[in-house]
Enzyme design. Structure first.
Site, short mmCIF file in Angstrom:
data_model
loop_
_atom_site.label_atom_id
_atom_site.label_comp_id
_atom_site.label_asym_id
_atom_site.label_seq_id
_atom_site.Cartn_x
_atom_site.Cartn_y
_atom_site.Cartn_z
N ASP A 1 0.92 -1.14 0.00
CA ASP A 1 0.00 0.00 0.00
C ASP A 1 0.95 1.18 0.00
O ASP A 1 1.62 1.44 1.01
CB ASP A 1 -0.87 0.00 1.27
CG ASP A 1 -1.78 1.22 1.34
OD1 ASP A 1 -1.32 2.31 0.97
OD2 ASP A 1 -2.93 1.09 1.78
N HIS A 2 1.06 1.88 -1.13
CA HIS A 2 2.17 2.84 -1.24
C HIS A 2 2.10 3.96 -0.19
O HIS A 2 3.10 4.60 0.09
CB HIS A 2 2.30 3.39 -2.67
CG HIS A 2 1.30 4.44 -3.02
ND1 HIS A 2 0.02 4.17 -3.38
CD2 HIS A 2 1.42 5.79 -3.05
CE1 HIS A 2 -0.62 5.30 -3.62
NE2 HIS A 2 0.21 6.30 -3.43
N LYS B 1 5.20 6.50 2.39
CA LYS B 1 5.38 7.95 2.45
C LYS B 1 6.06 8.32 3.76
O LYS B 1 5.64 7.87 4.82
CB LYS B 1 4.03 8.67 2.32
CG LYS B 1 3.39 8.52 0.95
CD LYS B 1 2.08 9.27 0.90
CE LYS B 1 1.28 8.92 -0.33
NZ LYS B 1 1.60 9.71 -1.51
N GLU C 1 -8.41 14.53 -3.86
CA GLU C 1 -7.66 14.52 -5.13
C GLU C 1 -8.32 15.49 -6.10
O GLU C 1 -9.54 15.57 -6.17
CB GLU C 1 -7.68 13.12 -5.73
CG GLU C 1 -6.92 12.11 -4.92
CD GLU C 1 -6.77 10.82 -5.71
OE1 GLU C 1 -5.75 10.66 -6.38
OE2 GLU C 1 -7.69 10.00 -5.66
N HIS D 1 -5.79 3.11 1.75
CA HIS D 1 -5.00 4.25 2.23
C HIS D 1 -5.61 4.93 3.46
O HIS D 1 -4.92 5.20 4.44
CB HIS D 1 -4.83 5.28 1.12
CG HIS D 1 -4.29 4.72 -0.16
ND1 HIS D 1 -3.36 3.72 -0.19
CD2 HIS D 1 -4.55 5.02 -1.46
CE1 HIS D 1 -3.06 3.43 -1.46
NE2 HIS D 1 -3.78 4.20 -2.24
C1 BG6 Z 1 -3.92 4.84 -5.71
C2 BG6 Z 1 -5.34 4.87 -6.20
O1 BG6 Z 1 -3.73 3.73 -4.88
O2 BG6 Z 1 -3.64 6.03 -5.00
C3 BG6 Z 1 -5.57 6.11 -7.08
O3 BG6 Z 1 -5.60 3.70 -6.95
C4 BG6 Z 1 -5.15 7.36 -6.35
O4 BG6 Z 1 -6.92 6.19 -7.48
C5 BG6 Z 1 -3.75 7.22 -5.77
O5 BG6 Z 1 -5.18 8.43 -7.27
C6 BG6 Z 1 -3.42 8.39 -4.87
O6 BG6 Z 1 -2.08 8.30 -4.48
P1 BG6 Z 1 -1.27 9.59 -4.03
O7 BG6 Z 1 0.05 9.06 -3.57
O8 BG6 Z 1 -1.18 10.47 -5.24
O9 BG6 Z 1 -2.08 10.23 -2.95
#
Ligand code: BG6
Length: 485
Positions: free
Chosen positions: A182-183, A187, A221, A245
């Protein structure tokens, strides 16, 4: 600063010609290689995909992707030449996997590598079980050294499918060798949440229901669905953002002090938070979908008119909800979560609202209005935090004014590393702390099961606005308001 040491290994990527690889993974691998202790290279990259390319053909593709990400052409060429290989997976038959294994072993022999392997599945989620089974059948789930399997979210689309996916993964790999990305966990500011809380007595001692009135988690977003409609229109904001997230941010904010900073001790505490969340009721959720709107002078299309979206789509692009975490620490403190596409700005933040002071002892006909303290932890775009507090405006009258102490990462440290780089180094070192464990995935799906089973009505909102007006009700009914919007 000492360069991290990792065991020399082969980093195998499935989906090596795909979008995720070109845009995110490859640039991050390139950056990471520059930070590791390496002589000779710490890893060989073996790209796998259907396309029938040879090493040379794939290296040109890698060079182009790196150049698009700002790496000078000559450096990109050297990097690709020194460490990149390619194996075509053809139709993904057993024979193709046997060839892949032979290729992998040949690279290990030629480079005198000890047999440590990463299998990174940069693939759509529906392709994962097949590849995992094929790896197992080819005898690749266990190698001579360590073997690590990496998969990206989404981990299933509901509780049942997540359990099924976990069963498939566990049939071939043990949980300790599975790294679910989960990226958000990579962060820097998200990791800092733990340090911020547990290394600062000042905050941890007030981090509870006695001092905190409510907490907001916002992931706004500005972008719309872009070119991801085929995936997004099936997923929607609840699956795409909230279950992953936002829930991660919630559990890091609410978790108790772990018994150690060990990966499992931390993940155990996160799972406890999820298990303590009271069932979500339909009235606690607002779902929205963006209609036509504006951003400044730009006209924005409705979600249903985005390329690849069904004209009758009922997929939500916005979710707001309130949750109760029924633990000793948090009982009675609502957590408000909110995320959406096509909101007015990109902003990720956690706002902790403290309680109003219980007494008022200044003289005067009307007590001056006190604004409760807030702590805003901004995760993007301006990483840092801000503490709002009250003070007396100089003069004879008792008048209060809110002021802010602030800290910005960029001022103290300059630009921060991309989340993928952090996660890749941890993966190569074998530190699973920032990866999602099987039980954590399932516990998160359990929280949202009632909404997935009976989704509340879908409300429209203009693209470029803060979402459906109806969402004001969620904090409003409890005497609060959203900080933004
Ligand atoms: C991704 C989602 O996991 O995270 C996207 O699939 C989203 O829909 C993105 O835009 C948002 O990531 P960040 O790092 O730009 O907040």
């Amino acid at each position: 600063m000492a360069r991290p040491h990792v065991d020399r290994h082969v980093f195998v990527v499935f989906g090596a010609t795909g979008d995720l690889m070109r845009r995110k993974l490859l640039p991050a691998l390139y950056q990471v290689s520059g930070t590791l202790e390496e002589h000779p290279p710490a890893f060989r990259l073996l790209g796998c995909a259907r396309q029938g390319l040879d090493d040379g053909g794939y290296r040109s593709l890698v060079e182009r992707s790196l150049a698009e990400n700002g790496v000078p052409a000559a450096t990109a060429r050297r990097w690709a030449r020194d460490r990149v290989h390619y194996a075509s997976l053809g139709e993904s038959t057993a024979a193709d996997y046997a060839r892949l294994r032979a290729r992998l072993e040949a690279i290990e022999r030629a480079e005198r590598l000890p047999g440590h392997r990463v299998f990174y599945l940069a693939l759509p989620s529906e392709a994962i079980p097949t590849v995992v089974r094929a790896l197992g059948a080819a005898g690749l789930a266990k190698g001579p050294g360590w073997t690590r399997l990496v998969i990206e979210k989404p981990f299933g689309t509901d509780l049942a499918s997540a359990q099924e996916l976990n069963r498939e993964l566990h049939a071939e790999f043990d949980e300790r060798s599975i790294y679910r990305i989960d990226h958000y966990l990579g962060k820097e500011t998200v990791q800092n949440l733990l340090v911020f809380r547990f290394a600062n007595m000042l905050f941890e001692s007030v981090w509870n229901r006695d001092r905190i009135s409510h907490v907001e988690v916002l992931v706004a977003e500005q972008l719309g669905v872009e070119d991801r409609a085929p995936y997004y229109d099936r997923a929607g904001a609840l699956r795409d953002m909230v279950q992953s997230h936002l829930t991660q941010l919630l559990s890091l904010t609410a978790m108790d002090v772990p018994s150690s900073m060990d990966a499992d001790a931390i993940r155990n505490e996160k799972v406890k938070v999820l298990a303590a969340i009271a069932p979500v009721r339909p009235g606690d959720v607002v779902r929205g979908q963006y209609g036509p709107g504006r951003s400044g002078r730009r006209r924005l299309r409705a979600y249903r008119h985005e390329d690849g979206v069904r004209r009758t789509s009922t997929t939500e692009t916005y979710v707001a909800l309130r949750l109760n975490v029924n633990t000793w620490r948090w009982q009675g403190v609502p957590f408000f979560l909110r995320t959406g596409k096509r909101l007015p700005e990109k902003r990720t933040e956690i706002v902790v609202h403290f309680r109003q002071p219980p007494v008022w002892f200044f003289r005067g006909p009307l007590p001056p209005e006190v604004t409760a303290n807030t702590l805003t932890i901004t995760l993007q775009p301006d990483e840092g935090f801000e503490l709002a507090f009250e003070l007396k405006r100089p003069g004879h009258a008792i008048e209060l004014e809110t002021h802010r102490l602030h800290f910005l990462y960029s001022e103290a440290f300059g630009p921060l590393a991309d989340a993928y780089q952090t996660l890749l180094v941890d993966l190569m070192r074998g530190d699973p702390t920032l990866f999602v464990r099987a039980d954590e995935v399932e516990a998160a799906w359990k929280v949202y099961a009632p909404i997935l089973e009976r989704p509340p009505p879908l409300l429209p909102y203009p693209a470029g606005s803060w979402g459906p007006k109806e969402a004001e009700r969620l904090p409003g009914e409890l005497g609060h308001a959203w900080s933004e919007g």
